[in-house]
Design an enzyme around this catalytic site. Structure first.
Site, PDB file in Angstrom:
ATOM      1  CE  LYS A  67       5.720   9.038  12.290  1.00  0.00           C
ATOM      2  NZ  LYS A  67       7.172   9.291  12.308  1.00  0.00           N
ATOM      3  CD  GLN A 111       9.119  10.264  15.294  1.00  0.00           C
ATOM      4  OE1 GLN A 111       8.721   9.338  14.586  1.00  0.00           O
ATOM      5  NE2 GLN A 111       8.854  11.520  15.009  1.00  0.00           N
ATOM      6  CG  ASP A 134      11.025   7.435   8.597  1.00  0.00           C
ATOM      7  OD1 ASP A 134       9.890   7.916   8.422  1.00  0.00           O
ATOM      8  OD2 ASP A 134      11.569   7.344   9.718  1.00  0.00           O
TER       9      ASP A 134
HETATM   10  N1  GUN Z   1      10.600  13.284  13.071  1.00  0.00           N
HETATM   11  C1  GUN Z   1       9.814  14.186  12.426  1.00  0.00           C
HETATM   12  N2  GUN Z   1       9.319  13.657  11.277  1.00  0.00           N
HETATM   13  C2  GUN Z   1       9.813  12.405  11.195  1.00  0.00           C
HETATM   14  C3  GUN Z   1       9.647  11.364  10.238  1.00  0.00           C
HETATM   15  O1  GUN Z   1       8.967  11.494   9.224  1.00  0.00           O
HETATM   16  N3  GUN Z   1      10.305  10.203  10.518  1.00  0.00           N
HETATM   17  C4  GUN Z   1      11.091  10.046  11.621  1.00  0.00           C
HETATM   18  N4  GUN Z   1      11.700   8.878  11.789  1.00  0.00           N
HETATM   19  N5  GUN Z   1      11.261  11.004  12.529  1.00  0.00           N
HETATM   20  C5  GUN Z   1      10.618  12.178  12.310  1.00  0.00           C
END
Ligand code: GUN
Length: 308
Positions: A67, A111, A134
């Site tokens: 990311k 996350q 998100d």
């Molecule tokens: N863990 C796995 N996929 C995601 C996501 O898209 N966002 C977040 N915050 N955690 C994740």
């Protein structure tokens, strides 16, 4: 439909097109970078994404690093905030409060998964929905489901973007969604049935308790498989000319790869692909689009597209 010869000289009734998520994601990131350049040249603010990472889970480390790298490719500023796995819920909530108040941060993510002693739902609901890139906050989930502008979670947004970029018809089509998770199945079903394009589909959601799953799939013009069950969708479940979107990414042990595993989708690709009009591969289909959707949400957060 006329038979067409494939590269390996097999014959198929439906010319099959691979949906290239990797190339599409690269193209979108380049478009975002060009827009950011224009914004900054006009004296605007560089979008800024923060990511909160708790503990040292290998998968989470990889995702967050990807990311941050994508932020760089898009010309965004990114900030990584790390906590050890023994951080208290209160400390994490205080961090979220600071990020909510920080005018330089346009959007942020925490996350997941979080350690068991922390309530993920409490953390998600503490995030200011206007910075929830998100799209997990109930306000964004609710607004998405009633068709209001909102941050849409990454995987459903990525799937719709692929359908749009490949001009795949959805109006009046029968779309079968396999899986009812909060982050993929439910939102993608809701988006596919909404008015407009991509949408206007007749949607059926099947899940582990569905009794007539195969019959439903056979009637589908579009199948979105998000069960997390490797190679679940077989050729005898798919109608000729169907569009197949494979969301599965299960790590399956492999003697062929160096890492000892391979990412496997929910669709038995080799036997299903020849029957399809379009299909997303795994890897290289929906996967690369998810981080790309987060980047699009961050650009919107920076531009205050949805919320002032
Ligand atoms: N863990 C796995 N996929 C995601 C996501 O898209 N966002 C977040 N915050 N955690 C994740």
């Amino acid at each position: 439909m006329k038979s067409e010869a494939l590269n390996n000289n097999q014959l198929t009734e439906s010319p099959m097109n691979i949906i290239d998520g990797k190339a599409t994601a690269q193209q979108i990131k380049a478009e975002i970078a060009a827009e950011v350049k224009e914004i900054v040249a006009a004296g605007g603010k560089q979008p800024h994404l923060a990511a909160v990472l708790v503990g040292h889970d290998g998968g989470s480390e990889t995702y967050v690093a990807a990311k941050c790298k994508a932020c760089e490719e898009c010309g965004f500023k990114s900030t990584l905030i790390r906590y050890e796995a023994d951080v208290t819920e209160q400390e994490l909530l205080a961090c979220i409060d600071r990020l909510n108040q920080d005018a330089d941060i346009d959007g942020f993510i925490v996350q997941l998964p979080l350690p068991k002693h922390i309530s993920e739902q409490k953390i998600i609901e503490a995030i200011d929905y206007r910075k929830d890139v998100d799209g997990f906050h109930p306000i964004n989930v609710g607004r998405t489901s009633i068709g209001l502008p909102a941050f849409v979670s990454a995987t459903p947004a990525g799937i719709l973007e692929l359908l749009k970029r490949y001009n795949i018809e959805t109006a009046g089509k029968h779309c079968v969604v396999l899986g009812r998770s909060n982050i993929v199945g439910k939102p993608v079903a809701s988006l596919m049935m909404q008015k407009g394009y991509p949408g206007d589909a007749t949607v059926t959601v099947c899940h582990s308790k569905s009794k007539d799953l195969k019959e439903q799939c056979l009637k589908a013009d579009i199948i979105i498989a998000a069960l997390g069950s490797p190679e679940f969708v077989k050729a005898d479940m798919v109608k000729d000319g169907a569009v197949i979107v494979d969301v599965g990414t299960t790590r399956v042990p492999s003697t062929v790869t160096k890492s000892g595993f391979k990412l496997t989708g929910d669709v038995k690709f080799d036997e299903v692909a020849p029957k399809c009009s379009y299909i997303t591969p795994v890897p290289g289909g929906v996967g690369p689009m998810t981080i790309c959707s987060l980047m699009m949400n961050t650009l919107h957060a920076g531009k205050k597209t949805y919320y002032r």
